[in-house]
Scaffold this active site. Structure first.
Site, PDB file in Angstrom:
ATOM      1  N   SER A 142     -71.966  26.820  52.767  1.00 41.22           N
ATOM      2  CA  SER A 142     -70.788  27.682  52.909  1.00 41.22           C
ATOM      3  C   SER A 142     -69.582  27.017  52.255  1.00 41.22           C
ATOM      4  O   SER A 142     -68.582  27.681  51.998  1.00 41.22           O
ATOM      5  CB  SER A 142     -70.496  27.949  54.393  1.00 41.22           C
ATOM      6  OG  SER A 142     -70.414  26.735  55.120  1.00 41.22           O
ATOM      7  N   ASP A 169     -77.195  21.046  54.240  1.00 40.30           N
ATOM      8  CA  ASP A 169     -77.946  22.157  53.651  1.00 40.30           C
ATOM      9  C   ASP A 169     -78.609  21.769  52.337  1.00 40.30           C
ATOM     10  O   ASP A 169     -77.977  21.103  51.497  1.00 40.30           O
ATOM     11  CB  ASP A 169     -76.971  23.307  53.326  1.00 40.30           C
ATOM     12  CG  ASP A 169     -77.025  24.428  54.336  1.00 40.30           C
ATOM     13  OD1 ASP A 169     -78.018  24.543  55.068  1.00 40.30           O
ATOM     14  OD2 ASP A 169     -76.048  25.202  54.375  1.00 40.30           O
ATOM     15  N   LYS A 189     -81.269  21.306  56.198  1.00 45.38           N
ATOM     16  CA  LYS A 189     -81.464  22.712  56.590  1.00 45.38           C
ATOM     17  C   LYS A 189     -81.870  23.516  55.373  1.00 45.38           C
ATOM     18  O   LYS A 189     -81.338  23.307  54.281  1.00 45.38           O
ATOM     19  CB  LYS A 189     -80.185  23.282  57.205  1.00 45.38           C
ATOM     20  CG  LYS A 189     -80.306  24.765  57.588  1.00 45.38           C
ATOM     21  CD  LYS A 189     -79.189  25.219  58.489  1.00 45.38           C
ATOM     22  CE  LYS A 189     -77.935  25.632  57.781  1.00 45.38           C
ATOM     23  NZ  LYS A 189     -78.089  26.711  56.775  1.00 45.38           N
ATOM     24  N   GLU A 219     -83.150  27.707  54.141  1.00 41.97           N
ATOM     25  CA  GLU A 219     -83.184  29.114  54.550  1.00 41.97           C
ATOM     26  C   GLU A 219     -84.542  29.753  54.282  1.00 41.97           C
ATOM     27  O   GLU A 219     -85.162  29.487  53.265  1.00 41.97           O
ATOM     28  CB  GLU A 219     -82.107  29.890  53.775  1.00 41.97           C
ATOM     29  CG  GLU A 219     -80.697  29.403  54.057  1.00 41.97           C
ATOM     30  CD  GLU A 219     -79.620  30.192  53.304  1.00 41.97           C
ATOM     31  OE1 GLU A 219     -79.957  31.198  52.640  1.00 41.97           O
ATOM     32  OE2 GLU A 219     -78.451  29.787  53.386  1.00 41.97           O
ATOM     33  N   GLU A 275     -79.010  33.613  62.304  1.00 40.69           N
ATOM     34  CA  GLU A 275     -77.715  34.159  61.871  1.00 40.69           C
ATOM     35  C   GLU A 275     -77.741  35.681  61.833  1.00 40.69           C
ATOM     36  O   GLU A 275     -78.660  36.282  61.253  1.00 40.69           O
ATOM     37  CB  GLU A 275     -77.354  33.593  60.475  1.00 40.69           C
ATOM     38  CG  GLU A 275     -76.038  34.156  59.954  1.00 40.69           C
ATOM     39  CD  GLU A 275     -75.434  33.379  58.790  1.00 40.69           C
ATOM     40  OE1 GLU A 275     -75.965  32.302  58.427  1.00 40.69           O
ATOM     41  OE2 GLU A 275     -74.419  33.862  58.254  1.00 40.69           O
TER      42      GLU A 275
HETATM   43  O1  KIV Z   1     -73.773  27.214  55.155  1.00 40.71           O
HETATM   44  C1  KIV Z   1     -73.427  27.258  56.349  1.00 40.71           C
HETATM   45  O2  KIV Z   1     -72.321  26.890  56.720  1.00 40.71           O
HETATM   46  C2  KIV Z   1     -74.406  27.762  57.303  1.00 40.71           C
HETATM   47  C3  KIV Z   1     -73.942  28.017  58.718  1.00 40.71           C
HETATM   48  C4  KIV Z   1     -72.931  29.091  58.794  1.00 40.71           C
HETATM   49  C5  KIV Z   1     -75.075  28.247  59.640  1.00 40.71           C
HETATM   50  O3  KIV Z   1     -75.525  27.949  56.976  1.00 40.71           O
END
Ligand code: KIV
Length: 276
Positions: free
Chosen positions: A56, A94, A123, A125, A193
């Site tokens: 994000s 991420d 993380k 997706e 989400e």
């Molecule tokens: O990229 C991000 O900040 C996210 C969160 C909002 C879960 O994936």
């Protein structure tokens, strides 16, 4: 390491197995996105459990219209900044778009986020068969993985926009299956989400790994917000599932602490933040 505020409380470090133990004890997990050392130090002092360097950052730091342009170098850089502000708070980073397209690419990218950036978990997706293969490979190589289902921002073009997911019976069934699949593949944490609260609750009860909700109701094992949304810094309309915790408070640290307390007490999200 960045100097912690002098009055920052000493806490036991939050660990990946510790998150599962928190779920087992019924303790809610407070997660915030974070992109630099100064904000990280405030989260640390406020007792936030997990700081997530989300891609994000492409939207809220870089001003892009999606997360897709974020590069691995940028993620490694921001992760290393956040790491310097943390002590006990767990750090998750991420894997950006296309950096987990196959197991070898995901391993190389995760190695950088952990070894150079200092992340304890990565993380990614999605919950398809190939994603589960990537998760299993990472876990087999000692990389803890947080999966992310529902509205997955890297799929914005396929989804046709940032929309709530899992609204039809078929879509809900697919998400239930994918949640089981990512947990079976070895994910240690699961972000849910933008999906109906009842569906997120069902998934949460069916899994032994913790779920972290954003726009997914109050029944998840924890909550995550983009830190700028929580501080009322979002340009335009704030997402309905978010809340300005700085309003009426004197500092960023107090706002982060109030969020963490409200998550732990089950006060956030409240009825006004819950859709569907
Ligand atoms: O990229 C991000 O900040 C996210 C969160 C909002 C879960 O994936």
């Amino acid at each position: 390491m960045y100097v912690q505020p002098a009055d920052a409380p000493k806490r036991k470090p939050v660990t990946v197995p510790g998150l599962r133990a928190m779920k087992a004890r019924g303790e809610k997990i407070a997660v915030l996105t974070c992109y630099d050392a100064s904000f990280a130090a405030q989260m640390e002092a406020a007792g936030v459990d997990v700081a997530l360097v989300g891609d994000s950052l492409g939207m809220v730091v870089q001003g892009q219209s999606s997360t897709l342009p974020v590069t691995l170098d940028q993620m490694v850089y921001h992760t290393s900044l956040v790491a310097r502000g943390l002590a006990a708070t767990l750090l998750i980073a991420d894997l950006p778009f296309m950096q987990f397209r196959d197991p070898a690419t995901a391993l190389a990218a995760s190695a950088r986020l952990m070894a150079e950036g200092g992340a304890a978990m990565v993380k990614l997706e999605g919950g398809s068969d190939w994603t589960c293969e990537v998760i299993a490979t990472l876990v087999a190589h000692e990389v803890p993985v947080c999966a992310h289902l529902g509205l997955t921002p890297q799929s914005v073009h396929k989804m046709g926009g940032y929309r709530m997911q899992g609204k039809t019976d078929d879509a809900a069934a697919r998400l239930r299956e994918q949640a089981q699949a990512v947990a079976h593949a070895g994910a240690g944490l699961l972000v849910l989400e933008s999906m109906p609260a009842a569906l997120a609750g069902e998934i949460t009860r069916a899994l032994s790994i913790p779920t972290i909700g954003i726009g997914a109701g109050a029944e998840c094992d924890g909550q995550v917000l983009v830190c700028y949304d929580l501080l009322g810094l979002t340009p335009g309309r704030r997402p309905k599932f978010s809340k300005d915790f700085l309003a009426g408070r004197g500092s960023v640290r107090e706002a982060f602490a109030a969020y963490a307390e409200d998550v732990r007490a089950g006060r956030f999200p409240g009825p006004e933040q819950i859709a569907g």
